[in-house]
Scaffold this motif. Sequence first.
Motif, mmCIF file in Angstrom:
data_model
loop_
_atom_site.group_PDB
_atom_site.id
_atom_site.type_symbol
_atom_site.label_atom_id
_atom_site.label_comp_id
_atom_site.label_asym_id
_atom_site.label_seq_id
_atom_site.Cartn_x
_atom_site.Cartn_y
_atom_site.Cartn_z
ATOM 1 N N VAL A 17 0.556 -1.456 -0.148
ATOM 2 C CA VAL A 17 0.080 0.085 -0.219
ATOM 3 C C VAL A 17 0.549 0.992 -0.117
ATOM 4 O O VAL A 17 1.329 1.693 0.908
ATOM 5 N N VAL A 58 -8.649 4.162 -9.643
ATOM 6 C CA VAL A 58 -8.397 4.182 -8.238
ATOM 7 C C VAL A 58 -9.081 4.746 -6.998
ATOM 8 O O VAL A 58 -9.935 4.320 -6.057
ATOM 9 N N PHE A 75 -3.476 10.081 -0.198
ATOM 10 C CA PHE A 75 -4.349 9.153 -0.144
ATOM 11 C C PHE A 75 -4.101 7.896 -0.728
ATOM 12 O O PHE A 75 -2.364 8.097 -0.403
ATOM 13 N N THR A 76 -3.979 6.503 -0.350
ATOM 14 C CA THR A 76 -3.040 5.873 -0.524
ATOM 15 C C THR A 76 -3.678 4.541 -1.820
ATOM 16 O O THR A 76 -5.265 4.614 -2.542
ATOM 17 N N THR A 77 -2.830 4.071 -2.344
ATOM 18 C CA THR A 77 -3.109 2.755 -3.363
ATOM 19 C C THR A 77 -2.744 1.582 -3.006
ATOM 20 O O THR A 77 -1.617 1.261 -2.319
ATOM 21 N N VAL A 78 -2.969 0.446 -3.736
ATOM 22 C CA VAL A 78 -2.167 -0.422 -4.027
ATOM 23 C C VAL A 78 -1.309 -0.449 -5.020
ATOM 24 O O VAL A 78 -1.965 -0.299 -5.976
ATOM 25 N N ARG B 110 -9.374 -1.264 -4.768
ATOM 26 C CA ARG B 110 -7.641 -0.709 -4.724
ATOM 27 C C ARG B 110 -7.107 0.269 -3.860
ATOM 28 O O ARG B 110 -5.749 0.680 -3.945
ATOM 29 N N ALA B 111 -8.117 0.450 -3.024
ATOM 30 C CA ALA B 111 -6.925 1.765 -2.452
ATOM 31 C C ALA B 111 -6.688 1.897 -1.352
ATOM 32 O O ALA B 111 -4.904 2.141 -0.751
ATOM 33 N N GLY B 112 -6.609 0.458 -0.706
ATOM 34 C CA GLY B 112 -5.917 -0.688 0.063
ATOM 35 C C GLY B 112 -5.682 0.140 1.396
ATOM 36 O O GLY B 112 -5.747 -0.501 2.341
ATOM 37 N N ARG B 113 -5.944 1.267 1.671
ATOM 38 C CA ARG B 113 -6.437 1.996 2.976
ATOM 39 C C ARG B 113 -7.511 2.710 2.356
ATOM 40 O O ARG B 113 -7.496 3.037 1.628
ATOM 41 N N GLY B 115 -8.799 5.960 3.677
ATOM 42 C CA GLY B 115 -8.425 7.249 3.859
ATOM 43 C C GLY B 115 -8.100 8.039 3.276
ATOM 44 O O GLY B 115 -7.900 8.058 1.948
ATOM 45 N N ILE B 116 -8.593 9.400 3.966
ATOM 46 C CA ILE B 116 -7.728 10.574 2.931
ATOM 47 C C ILE B 116 -7.564 12.074 4.017
ATOM 48 O O ILE B 116 -7.977 12.379 4.908
ATOM 49 N N SER B 117 -6.514 12.891 3.606
ATOM 50 C CA SER B 117 -6.226 13.728 4.529
ATOM 51 C C SER B 117 -6.598 14.968 3.252
ATOM 52 O O SER B 117 -6.188 15.185 2.511
#
Lengths: 106, 159
Positions: A17, A58, A75-78, B110-113, B115-117
Amino acid sequence: MARAIVSMPAQARRGEVIGIKTLAAHPMETGFRRTQFGELIPRDIIRRFVCTYNGVEVFRVDLHPAVAANPLIAFTTVATESGTIVFQWVGDNGFAVTETAPIRVE
Amino acid sequence: MTTRREFLVLACGAASLTAATPVGAQIDPNQAALRKAALQEALRKVTGDAQVRRGKVKLDLPPLVDNGNAVPLAVTVESPMTSADHVKAIHVFTEKNPLPDVVSVYLGPRAGRAGISTRIRIADTQTVTAIAQLSDGSFWSDSADVVVTLSACLEEGLI
Protein backbone atom coordinates in the motif's frame (compact mmCIF):
# COMPACT_ATOMS: atom_id res chain seq x y z
CA MET A 1 -1.61 29.20 -12.88
CA ALA A 2 -2.18 25.64 -13.62
CA ARG A 3 0.23 23.53 -11.69
CA ALA A 4 0.19 20.48 -9.52
CA ILE A 5 2.68 18.47 -7.51
CA VAL A 6 2.50 14.75 -6.88
CA SER A 7 4.64 12.96 -4.34
CA MET A 8 4.74 9.16 -4.32
CA PRO A 9 7.33 6.36 -4.32
CA ALA A 10 8.82 5.51 -7.74
CA GLN A 11 8.93 1.81 -6.95
CA ALA A 12 7.15 -0.59 -4.66
CA ARG A 13 6.68 -4.27 -3.90
CA ARG A 14 3.66 -6.00 -5.39
CA GLY A 15 0.67 -5.64 -3.12
CA GLU A 16 2.24 -2.87 -1.05
CA VAL A 17 0.00 0.00 0.00
CA ILE A 18 1.68 3.21 -1.14
CA GLY A 19 0.92 6.71 0.08
CA ILE A 20 0.31 9.43 -2.50
CA LYS A 21 0.25 13.16 -1.75
CA THR A 22 -1.02 15.64 -4.31
CA LEU A 23 -1.09 19.40 -4.20
CA ALA A 24 -2.75 21.59 -6.85
CA ALA A 25 -2.17 25.33 -7.15
CA HIS A 26 -5.64 26.85 -7.16
CA PRO A 27 -7.28 29.73 -5.28
CA MET A 28 -10.52 27.75 -4.58
CA GLU A 29 -12.61 30.94 -4.56
CA THR A 30 -15.75 30.00 -2.61
CA GLY A 31 -18.31 32.24 -4.30
CA PHE A 32 -19.39 33.54 -0.87
CA ARG A 33 -16.87 36.32 -0.50
CA ARG A 34 -17.51 39.91 -1.49
CA THR A 35 -15.31 42.65 -2.86
CA GLN A 36 -14.95 45.92 -0.95
CA PHE A 37 -17.85 47.22 -3.08
CA GLY A 38 -20.16 44.43 -1.96
CA GLU A 39 -20.19 42.45 -5.17
CA LEU A 40 -19.98 38.68 -4.89
CA ILE A 41 -16.78 37.20 -6.24
CA PRO A 42 -17.87 34.36 -8.55
CA ARG A 43 -17.11 30.81 -7.54
CA ASP A 44 -13.94 29.30 -8.98
CA ILE A 45 -13.09 25.92 -7.50
CA ILE A 46 -11.70 22.53 -8.45
CA ARG A 47 -14.75 20.30 -8.57
CA ARG A 48 -13.24 16.88 -9.08
CA PHE A 49 -10.03 14.97 -8.57
CA VAL A 50 -9.57 11.56 -10.17
CA CYS A 51 -6.69 9.11 -9.85
CA THR A 52 -6.41 6.32 -12.42
CA TYR A 53 -3.91 3.47 -12.21
CA ASN A 54 -3.15 2.01 -15.67
CA GLY A 55 -6.55 3.19 -16.87
CA VAL A 56 -8.53 1.96 -13.86
CA GLU A 57 -10.06 4.56 -11.56
CA VAL A 58 -8.84 3.91 -8.02
CA PHE A 59 -9.73 7.10 -6.18
CA ARG A 60 -12.05 10.03 -6.83
CA VAL A 61 -12.90 13.11 -4.81
CA ASP A 62 -15.71 15.63 -5.31
CA LEU A 63 -14.60 18.97 -3.90
CA HIS A 64 -16.83 21.75 -2.62
CA PRO A 65 -16.07 25.38 -1.73
CA ALA A 66 -15.22 24.31 1.83
CA VAL A 67 -11.92 22.83 0.65
CA ALA A 68 -9.02 25.16 1.38
CA ALA A 69 -7.04 26.96 -1.33
CA ASN A 70 -4.30 24.92 -3.00
CA PRO A 71 -6.05 21.66 -2.15
CA LEU A 72 -3.91 18.93 -0.67
CA ILE A 73 -5.22 15.42 -1.20
CA ALA A 74 -3.36 12.56 0.45
CA PHE A 75 -4.53 8.99 -0.01
CA THR A 76 -3.29 5.45 -0.57
CA THR A 77 -3.41 2.84 -3.30
CA VAL A 78 -2.23 -0.73 -3.76
CA ALA A 79 0.78 -1.18 -6.03
CA THR A 80 -0.53 -3.89 -8.34
CA GLU A 81 1.62 -3.64 -11.48
CA SER A 82 4.20 -1.42 -13.14
CA GLY A 83 2.80 1.40 -15.20
CA THR A 84 1.61 4.95 -14.83
CA ILE A 85 -0.67 6.64 -12.39
CA VAL A 86 -2.60 9.57 -13.81
CA PHE A 87 -3.96 12.40 -11.67
CA GLN A 88 -6.60 14.75 -13.01
CA TRP A 89 -8.05 17.91 -11.55
CA VAL A 90 -11.11 19.44 -13.19
CA GLY A 91 -12.75 22.68 -12.10
CA ASP A 92 -14.70 25.81 -12.92
CA ASN A 93 -13.75 28.10 -15.81
CA GLY A 94 -12.24 25.24 -17.77
CA PHE A 95 -9.60 24.38 -15.18
CA ALA A 96 -8.04 21.05 -16.11
CA VAL A 97 -4.66 19.74 -15.05
CA THR A 98 -3.24 16.29 -15.62
CA GLU A 99 -0.15 14.87 -13.98
CA THR A 100 1.33 11.46 -14.57
CA ALA A 101 3.77 9.49 -12.47
CA PRO A 102 5.47 6.23 -13.38
CA ILE A 103 5.66 3.38 -10.91
CA ARG A 104 7.80 0.24 -10.98
CA VAL A 105 6.40 -2.76 -9.14
CA GLU A 106 8.57 -5.75 -8.33
CA MET B 1 -25.20 72.74 -4.93
CA THR B 2 -23.76 70.51 -2.22
CA THR B 3 -21.38 72.31 0.04
CA ARG B 4 -18.31 70.62 1.34
CA ARG B 5 -19.88 70.40 4.81
CA GLU B 6 -23.06 68.75 3.52
CA PHE B 7 -21.06 66.31 1.49
CA LEU B 8 -19.01 65.31 4.52
CA VAL B 9 -22.12 64.80 6.63
CA LEU B 10 -23.66 62.59 3.95
CA ALA B 11 -20.49 60.61 3.49
CA CYS B 12 -20.11 60.02 7.22
CA GLY B 13 -23.75 58.95 7.45
CA ALA B 14 -23.27 56.39 4.70
CA ALA B 15 -20.09 55.08 6.31
CA SER B 16 -21.73 54.70 9.72
CA LEU B 17 -24.68 52.89 8.14
CA THR B 18 -22.44 50.26 6.60
CA ALA B 19 -20.51 49.98 9.86
CA ALA B 20 -23.76 49.55 11.80
CA THR B 21 -24.39 46.04 10.43
CA PRO B 22 -23.80 43.53 13.22
CA VAL B 23 -20.18 42.61 13.64
CA GLY B 24 -19.08 39.29 15.05
CA ALA B 25 -18.20 35.84 13.86
CA GLN B 26 -21.44 34.32 15.16
CA ILE B 27 -24.03 33.47 12.56
CA ASP B 28 -27.49 34.84 13.34
CA PRO B 29 -30.09 32.28 14.52
CA ASN B 30 -32.21 32.28 11.34
CA GLN B 31 -29.17 31.60 9.23
CA ALA B 32 -28.13 28.84 11.62
CA ALA B 33 -31.55 27.15 11.30
CA LEU B 34 -31.38 27.34 7.50
CA ARG B 35 -27.95 25.79 7.53
CA LYS B 36 -29.06 23.03 9.86
CA ALA B 37 -31.88 22.22 7.42
CA ALA B 38 -29.39 22.24 4.54
CA LEU B 39 -27.20 19.79 6.49
CA GLN B 40 -30.16 17.45 7.11
CA GLU B 41 -31.00 17.61 3.41
CA ALA B 42 -27.41 16.83 2.41
CA LEU B 43 -27.28 13.91 4.86
CA ARG B 44 -30.55 12.53 3.51
CA LYS B 45 -29.21 12.75 -0.02
CA VAL B 46 -26.26 10.56 0.94
CA THR B 47 -27.78 8.06 3.35
CA GLY B 48 -31.39 7.92 2.19
CA ASP B 49 -33.38 6.32 4.99
CA ALA B 50 -30.55 4.09 6.12
CA GLN B 51 -29.48 4.20 9.72
CA VAL B 52 -26.14 5.83 10.46
CA ARG B 53 -24.21 4.22 13.29
CA ARG B 54 -21.31 5.67 15.19
CA GLY B 55 -17.97 3.89 15.01
CA LYS B 56 -15.45 2.51 12.52
CA VAL B 57 -14.80 6.04 11.24
CA LYS B 58 -12.09 8.22 12.79
CA LEU B 59 -12.25 11.92 12.05
CA ASP B 60 -9.08 13.81 12.95
CA LEU B 61 -9.41 17.56 13.34
CA PRO B 62 -7.58 19.90 15.69
CA PRO B 63 -9.95 20.86 18.54
CA LEU B 64 -8.80 24.48 18.55
CA VAL B 65 -8.08 26.23 15.27
CA ASP B 66 -6.46 29.64 14.91
CA ASN B 67 -7.22 30.03 11.22
CA GLY B 68 -10.36 28.50 9.74
CA ASN B 69 -9.12 28.95 6.19
CA ALA B 70 -6.96 25.84 6.17
CA VAL B 71 -7.78 23.26 8.79
CA PRO B 72 -6.04 19.89 8.44
CA LEU B 73 -8.61 17.11 8.22
CA ALA B 74 -7.96 13.38 8.15
CA VAL B 75 -10.59 10.67 7.91
CA THR B 76 -9.75 7.00 8.26
CA VAL B 77 -12.16 4.09 8.27
CA GLU B 78 -11.49 0.66 9.77
CA SER B 79 -11.92 -1.77 6.93
CA PRO B 80 -10.02 -4.73 5.47
CA MET B 81 -10.57 -3.14 2.01
CA THR B 82 -11.12 -6.46 0.24
CA SER B 83 -13.46 -6.77 -2.72
CA ALA B 84 -16.05 -8.36 -0.42
CA ASP B 85 -15.77 -5.82 2.40
CA HIS B 86 -14.59 -2.33 1.63
CA VAL B 87 -15.48 1.33 1.98
CA LYS B 88 -17.29 2.74 -1.03
CA ALA B 89 -17.49 6.39 -0.09
CA ILE B 90 -16.56 8.89 2.60
CA HIS B 91 -18.48 12.15 2.95
CA VAL B 92 -17.59 15.10 5.18
CA PHE B 93 -20.21 17.65 6.27
CA THR B 94 -20.18 20.81 8.32
CA GLU B 95 -22.96 22.26 10.39
CA LYS B 96 -22.52 26.00 9.90
CA ASN B 97 -20.58 26.55 6.70
CA PRO B 98 -22.58 28.29 3.92
CA LEU B 99 -22.77 24.89 2.22
CA PRO B 100 -22.89 21.66 4.24
CA ASP B 101 -20.78 19.56 1.84
CA VAL B 102 -17.01 19.58 2.21
CA VAL B 103 -15.67 16.58 0.31
CA SER B 104 -17.03 13.33 -1.05
CA VAL B 105 -14.50 10.59 -1.62
CA TYR B 106 -15.21 7.52 -3.77
CA LEU B 107 -12.86 4.60 -3.36
CA GLY B 108 -12.68 0.84 -3.48
CA PRO B 109 -10.46 -2.13 -2.63
CA ARG B 110 -7.75 -0.68 -4.90
CA ALA B 111 -7.20 2.11 -2.38
CA GLY B 112 -5.61 -0.36 0.06
CA ARG B 113 -6.57 1.69 3.10
CA ALA B 114 -9.72 3.74 3.53
CA GLY B 115 -8.63 7.26 4.30
CA ILE B 116 -8.01 10.76 3.06
CA SER B 117 -6.19 13.83 4.36
CA THR B 118 -6.88 17.30 3.11
CA ARG B 119 -7.32 20.86 4.34
CA ILE B 120 -10.73 22.45 4.71
CA ARG B 121 -12.36 25.77 5.52
CA ILE B 122 -14.40 26.13 8.67
CA ALA B 123 -16.71 29.14 8.97
CA ASP B 124 -17.51 29.05 12.66
CA THR B 125 -17.10 27.06 15.85
CA GLN B 126 -19.07 23.95 15.02
CA THR B 127 -19.32 20.19 14.61
CA VAL B 128 -17.86 18.43 11.60
CA THR B 129 -19.24 15.02 10.63
CA ALA B 130 -17.73 12.28 8.49
CA ILE B 131 -19.90 9.47 7.12
CA ALA B 132 -18.58 6.32 5.46
CA GLN B 133 -20.60 4.05 3.22
CA LEU B 134 -19.47 0.43 3.28
CA SER B 135 -19.84 -2.11 0.49
CA ASP B 136 -22.59 -3.91 2.45
CA GLY B 137 -24.65 -0.70 2.37
CA SER B 138 -24.23 0.28 6.02
CA PHE B 139 -23.30 3.79 7.11
CA TRP B 140 -20.90 4.71 9.90
CA SER B 141 -20.04 8.13 11.21
CA ASP B 142 -17.85 10.18 13.50
CA SER B 143 -18.05 13.82 14.58
CA ALA B 144 -15.54 16.32 15.87
CA ASP B 145 -16.09 19.65 17.57
CA VAL B 146 -13.90 22.49 16.37
CA VAL B 147 -13.39 25.86 18.01
CA VAL B 148 -12.34 28.51 15.51
CA THR B 149 -10.85 31.87 16.45
CA LEU B 150 -10.45 33.31 12.94
CA SER B 151 -13.27 32.13 10.69
CA ALA B 152 -13.15 31.35 7.01
CA CYS B 153 -15.73 33.11 4.78
CA LEU B 154 -16.35 35.68 7.48
CA GLU B 155 -18.14 37.95 5.00
CA GLU B 156 -20.97 35.45 4.63
CA GLY B 157 -21.20 35.11 8.42
CA LEU B 158 -21.91 38.83 8.72
CA ILE B 159 -24.90 38.84 6.40
